[in-house]
Design a protein around this motif. Sequence first.
Motif, PDB file in Angstrom:
ATOM      1  N   THR A 120      37.717  28.297  24.637  1.00 20.67           N
ATOM      2  CA  THR A 120      37.227  28.933  25.856  1.00 20.67           C
ATOM      3  C   THR A 120      37.312  30.446  25.743  1.00 20.67           C
ATOM      4  O   THR A 120      38.152  30.994  25.023  1.00 20.67           O
ATOM      5  N   LEU A 121      36.433  31.112  26.490  1.00 25.93           N
ATOM      6  CA  LEU A 121      36.429  32.564  26.605  1.00 25.93           C
ATOM      7  C   LEU A 121      36.330  32.893  28.087  1.00 25.93           C
ATOM      8  O   LEU A 121      35.386  32.482  28.758  1.00 25.93           O
ATOM      9  N   ASN A 122      37.344  33.578  28.586  1.00 25.36           N
ATOM     10  CA  ASN A 122      37.399  33.915  30.021  1.00 25.36           C
ATOM     11  C   ASN A 122      37.270  32.667  30.885  1.00 25.36           C
ATOM     12  O   ASN A 122      36.603  32.677  31.933  1.00 25.36           O
TER      13      ASN A 122
ATOM     14  N   VAL B 280      40.688  30.986  23.549  1.00 26.48           N
ATOM     15  CA  VAL B 280      41.852  30.164  23.860  1.00 26.48           C
ATOM     16  C   VAL B 280      41.561  28.735  23.408  1.00 26.48           C
ATOM     17  O   VAL B 280      40.472  28.207  23.646  1.00 26.48           O
ATOM     18  N   LEU B 281      42.550  28.121  22.750  1.00 32.18           N
ATOM     19  CA  LEU B 281      42.406  26.775  22.217  1.00 32.18           C
ATOM     20  C   LEU B 281      42.820  25.737  23.252  1.00 32.18           C
ATOM     21  O   LEU B 281      44.000  25.635  23.612  1.00 32.18           O
ATOM     22  N   GLY B 282      41.837  24.969  23.739  1.00 33.53           N
ATOM     23  CA  GLY B 282      42.092  23.854  24.638  1.00 33.53           C
ATOM     24  C   GLY B 282      43.025  24.201  25.780  1.00 33.53           C
ATOM     25  O   GLY B 282      42.954  25.284  26.366  1.00 33.53           O
ATOM     26  N   GLU B 283      43.920  23.246  26.071  1.00 29.92           N
ATOM     27  CA  GLU B 283      44.898  23.460  27.129  1.00 29.92           C
ATOM     28  C   GLU B 283      46.200  24.034  26.598  1.00 29.92           C
ATOM     29  O   GLU B 283      47.134  24.264  27.363  1.00 29.92           O
ATOM     30  N   SER B 284      46.268  24.257  25.293  1.00 32.34           N
ATOM     31  CA  SER B 284      47.509  24.728  24.684  1.00 32.34           C
ATOM     32  C   SER B 284      47.803  26.186  25.001  1.00 32.34           C
ATOM     33  O   SER B 284      48.959  26.624  24.940  1.00 32.34           O
TER      34      SER B 284
END
Length: 349
Positions: free
Chosen positions: A300-302, A338-342
């Motif tokens: 994800t980005l922002n 950002v990687l997933g929910e981590s």
Amino acid sequence: MSNSRTTAKAGAAGGPRPAETTLLSGQAVPAHFGDPHAEAGAARVDATMFDRSDRALLRVEGADRQAWLHNLLTNDIKRLTPGQGCYAFACDVRGRVQFDLNVLCDSDALVLDSAADRRELLHKWLDRYLLSERATIATEDSLGRIGLSGPRAVEIVRAIAGEAAAALAEFGHCELSGASAGERLVRHDFAGSVGFELLVRDIGAWWERLAREHGVRPAGLIALDALRIEAGIPWYGREIDERTVAPESGQIGRAIVYDKGCYLGQEIVERMRSFGNPARRLARMRVQGDADCDIPAPLTLNGTECGRLTSLSALGDGATRAGLGFVRFAIAPGALLVLGESGREVQLL
């Protein structure tokens, strides 16, 4: 790479005994020989040898073989002369990659080199398009394979096969002097660094010779996977699959030749070039943290999903690991995702 590993009873026939084996393309291959970090390190600065049992061959003969395959594959097959080769995709009419393969040109045949678990599917796919052309397709199972990779690989090949072999361009190939008929050496940078593959009948003898005479250490799939991720080399089933449109693969120029004329899927591939960039692109990444995660994983980005991580090296430096995946084309190198929910930070390289 399969996550299912077993303690090895034996390596490649007559070869060194790995500490663990794993599955790649449906074939048992060494996972490591005791220290995958050291194995990858040796490949970066010296030379290592890999069991390449995950690859398999088809042989296409007949007067029309070159023109026929030229009309099916994304690379320029007609230009190949004996001793040359190339990397190519086989696409469907939507330009989506059905197979990736290496094509080696002999004087009397084209040899197609694919993942072992894709060979039968490739054979059937090719058969569908074999109509009135004078061409035949057969499997080739008489040869095993050892991969040699690292900065010292050229020196070793020069010693075992001569200066001309050491100077081969990628996918160039030649017969091994003094070897039995059909045995060959292929230049293939499969791990990112300069590399060669030996297609030979007596695998054990070659494992032993490379170790004894040239001091080459064996390495397993964990090291190979880390090296190709660092180099940005996509694998079918990880980065590339039946949903991947050929230009998204990052292999333009290597697998795709735009001025070769018509081929299956060419209209879509050419349209993407003419009307702008693909929606996504293959990207190398540096992933924060030294832990595994489920793959593939969203990026994800922002707060908005913008891509996915498709491969994560098992060998980190304690703080980060190399990754490979797809992101929206417009996202530039250096961007922080950002990687997933981590919550782990991912930097595009």
